[in-house]
Scaffold this motif. Structure first.
Motif, mmCIF file in Angstrom:
data_model
loop_
_atom_site.group_PDB
_atom_site.id
_atom_site.type_symbol
_atom_site.label_atom_id
_atom_site.label_comp_id
_atom_site.label_asym_id
_atom_site.label_seq_id
_atom_site.Cartn_x
_atom_site.Cartn_y
_atom_site.Cartn_z
ATOM 1 N N ARG A 4 46.333 49.573 31.926
ATOM 2 C CA ARG A 4 45.170 49.339 31.071
ATOM 3 C C ARG A 4 43.920 49.951 31.699
ATOM 4 O O ARG A 4 43.623 49.727 32.871
ATOM 5 C CB ARG A 4 44.971 47.842 30.841
ATOM 6 C CG ARG A 4 46.203 47.147 30.291
ATOM 7 C CD ARG A 4 45.957 45.680 30.065
ATOM 8 N NE ARG A 4 45.242 45.448 28.819
ATOM 9 C CZ ARG A 4 44.694 44.276 28.491
ATOM 10 N NH1 ARG A 4 44.753 43.262 29.323
ATOM 11 N NH2 ARG A 4 44.076 44.134 27.335
ATOM 12 N N ILE A 5 43.197 50.699 30.884
ATOM 13 C CA ILE A 5 41.976 51.370 31.327
ATOM 14 C C ILE A 5 40.809 50.894 30.474
ATOM 15 O O ILE A 5 40.915 50.828 29.246
ATOM 16 C CB ILE A 5 42.117 52.901 31.208
ATOM 17 C CG1 ILE A 5 43.206 53.407 32.161
ATOM 18 C CG2 ILE A 5 40.790 53.590 31.499
ATOM 19 C CD1 ILE A 5 43.508 54.887 32.004
ATOM 20 N N LEU A 6 39.706 50.583 31.131
ATOM 21 C CA LEU A 6 38.480 50.217 30.428
ATOM 22 C C LEU A 6 37.509 51.386 30.513
ATOM 23 O O LEU A 6 37.161 51.831 31.608
ATOM 24 C CB LEU A 6 37.849 48.970 31.061
ATOM 25 C CG LEU A 6 36.463 48.569 30.541
ATOM 26 C CD1 LEU A 6 36.510 48.239 29.051
ATOM 27 C CD2 LEU A 6 35.913 47.385 31.341
ATOM 28 N N ILE A 7 37.082 51.894 29.357
ATOM 29 C CA ILE A 7 36.107 52.976 29.315
ATOM 30 C C ILE A 7 34.748 52.378 28.949
ATOM 31 O O ILE A 7 34.603 51.746 27.895
ATOM 32 C CB ILE A 7 36.529 54.092 28.318
ATOM 33 C CG1 ILE A 7 35.427 55.133 28.154
ATOM 34 C CG2 ILE A 7 36.955 53.532 26.982
ATOM 35 C CD1 ILE A 7 35.225 56.005 29.348
ATOM 36 N N TYR A 25 48.072 55.339 27.800
ATOM 37 C CA TYR A 25 47.575 54.117 28.423
ATOM 38 C C TYR A 25 46.997 53.187 27.364
ATOM 39 O O TYR A 25 46.656 53.613 26.259
ATOM 40 C CB TYR A 25 46.492 54.445 29.461
ATOM 41 C CG TYR A 25 46.977 55.329 30.583
ATOM 42 C CD1 TYR A 25 47.755 54.818 31.612
ATOM 43 C CD2 TYR A 25 46.676 56.695 30.592
ATOM 44 C CE1 TYR A 25 48.217 55.632 32.636
ATOM 45 C CE2 TYR A 25 47.134 57.519 31.611
ATOM 46 C CZ TYR A 25 47.903 56.984 32.626
ATOM 47 O OH TYR A 25 48.367 57.788 33.632
ATOM 48 N N SER A 26 46.879 51.924 27.724
ATOM 49 C CA SER A 26 46.221 50.959 26.848
ATOM 50 C C SER A 26 44.724 51.017 27.154
ATOM 51 O O SER A 26 44.304 50.682 28.264
ATOM 52 C CB SER A 26 46.769 49.552 27.116
ATOM 53 O OG SER A 26 46.075 48.594 26.348
ATOM 54 N N ILE A 27 43.927 51.472 26.189
ATOM 55 C CA ILE A 27 42.505 51.708 26.418
ATOM 56 C C ILE A 27 41.657 50.606 25.785
ATOM 57 O O ILE A 27 41.778 50.325 24.593
ATOM 58 C CB ILE A 27 42.054 53.067 25.847
ATOM 59 C CG1 ILE A 27 42.967 54.195 26.340
ATOM 60 C CG2 ILE A 27 40.598 53.332 26.205
ATOM 61 C CD1 ILE A 27 42.911 54.469 27.811
ATOM 62 N N LEU A 28 40.799 49.992 26.593
ATOM 63 C CA LEU A 28 39.813 49.044 26.099
ATOM 64 C C LEU A 28 38.447 49.706 26.194
ATOM 65 O O LEU A 28 38.235 50.583 27.034
ATOM 66 C CB LEU A 28 39.834 47.745 26.910
ATOM 67 C CG LEU A 28 41.042 46.819 26.681
ATOM 68 C CD1 LEU A 28 42.249 47.322 27.452
ATOM 69 C CD2 LEU A 28 40.717 45.393 27.103
ATOM 70 N N GLU A 29 37.505 49.257 25.351
ATOM 71 C CA GLU A 29 36.202 49.913 25.286
ATOM 72 C C GLU A 29 35.053 48.943 25.533
ATOM 73 O O GLU A 29 35.155 47.750 25.249
ATOM 74 C CB GLU A 29 35.981 50.527 23.902
ATOM 75 C CG GLU A 29 36.979 51.543 23.458
ATOM 76 C CD GLU A 29 36.672 52.001 22.039
ATOM 77 O OE1 GLU A 29 35.549 52.494 21.794
ATOM 78 O OE2 GLU A 29 37.547 51.848 21.169
ATOM 79 N N GLU A 45 43.719 42.020 33.913
ATOM 80 C CA GLU A 45 44.779 43.016 34.002
ATOM 81 C C GLU A 45 44.281 44.445 33.819
ATOM 82 O O GLU A 45 45.060 45.342 33.533
ATOM 83 C CB GLU A 45 45.859 42.707 32.960
ATOM 84 C CG GLU A 45 46.507 41.347 33.163
ATOM 85 C CD GLU A 45 47.532 41.037 32.094
ATOM 86 O OE1 GLU A 45 47.758 41.906 31.228
ATOM 87 O OE2 GLU A 45 48.105 39.947 32.123
ATOM 88 N N ILE A 46 42.984 44.676 33.976
ATOM 89 C CA ILE A 46 42.456 46.037 33.902
ATOM 90 C C ILE A 46 42.807 46.760 35.195
ATOM 91 O O ILE A 46 42.578 46.252 36.292
ATOM 92 C CB ILE A 46 40.926 46.034 33.699
ATOM 93 C CG1 ILE A 46 40.550 45.308 32.407
ATOM 94 C CG2 ILE A 46 40.389 47.466 33.694
ATOM 95 C CD1 ILE A 46 41.081 45.970 31.157
ATOM 96 N N ASP A 47 43.370 47.952 35.067
ATOM 97 C CA ASP A 47 43.780 48.706 36.253
ATOM 98 C C ASP A 47 42.704 49.674 36.733
ATOM 99 O O ASP A 47 42.490 49.830 37.933
ATOM 100 C CB ASP A 47 45.070 49.480 35.945
ATOM 101 C CG ASP A 47 46.232 48.549 35.637
ATOM 102 O OD1 ASP A 47 46.685 47.868 36.566
ATOM 103 O OD2 ASP A 47 46.653 48.499 34.469
#
Length: 238
Positions: A4-7, A25-29, A45-47
């Protein structure tokens, strides 16, 4: 489950493009610093976080400082469209794991993500405070800023060492001093550009941060025994 990636960026269009490019990837914003903190509060769980330096309610560097207090093991990559030496130093001093300039080089960014994830899996902690890791960080800094006027004082500031002490341990660990290491990088890079591109020699000199063509030619010849134009001709003959 995908990583999981947070942009974190206030440019919605950029966030959408990011999601399209890194669909595996699972992208959160998040569009603001507060939104980013809210996401991180809800999920442990943000990587990796991609964090822009300019946000509507804070700066990326200030938010990075908060994240290092609340999520010390979180991988953070600073996004910058400016590429200035000071921003890079501030980001790495704030213990960002890396930085990358906009517009993104997609393949380079994918490799960066892969390396960070692998490092996190293997060690459980990307950042290591020992001398060897600090030297590696400085070498990486020099390589990434081959076109900028960085010096021993910039490198020392990056890892909170005195320039005199850093000069001694850098030569001890690497075998040459910092300025020689930087020069070797520039010579190697100039050879690659002369060999693999059709850029003019003037363009290459400018790209690598030389003051003028004469300075580039003089230094190149001193360390290779030939001028840039002679080197390019010798390569084309092979």
């Amino acid at each position: 489950m995908p990583y999981r990636i947070l942009i974190v960026d206030d440019d919605k269009e950029f966030r959408e493009e990011f999601k399209e490019c890194f669909y595996e990837y699972s992208i959160l914003e998040a569009g603001t610093g507060q939104q980013a903190l809210d996401v991180l509060t809800k999920s442990n769980e943000i990587d990796i976080v991609f964090l822009d330096v300019h946000l509507p309610d804070t700066t990326g560097i200030k938010l990075l400082s908060k994240l290092r207090q609340t999520h010390p093991d979180l991988c953070v990559i600073i996004l910058t469209g400016y590429g200035t030496k000071d921003i890079v130093i501030d980001a790495l001093q704030g213990k960002a794991d890396d930085y990358i300039e906009k517009p993104l080089d997609i393949e380079k960014t994918k490799l960066m993500i892969k390396c960070l994830i692998e490092s996190k899996v293997e060690t459980g902690d990307v950042i290591n405070g020992n001398i060897q890791e600090k030297i590696k960080r400085i070498m990486h800094f020099a390589q990434r800023n081959v076109d900028k006027k960085v010096n021993l004082y910039d490198a020392a500031k990056l890892v909170y060492m005195s320039p005199k002490y850093l000069s001694r341990i850098f030569k001890q660990e690497v075998g040459i001093n910092f300025s020689e290491y930087r020069l070797n990088i520039k010579i190697k890079r100039s050879k690659e550009l002369l060999k693999k591109t059709g850029l003019s020699i003037e363009h290459i000199a400018d790209d690598l941060g030389y003051e003028n063509l004469e300075s580039f030619t003089r230094i190149f010849k001193k360390y290779t025994g030939t001028t840039p134009s002679q080197y390019r001709k010798s390569i084309s003959i092979l």
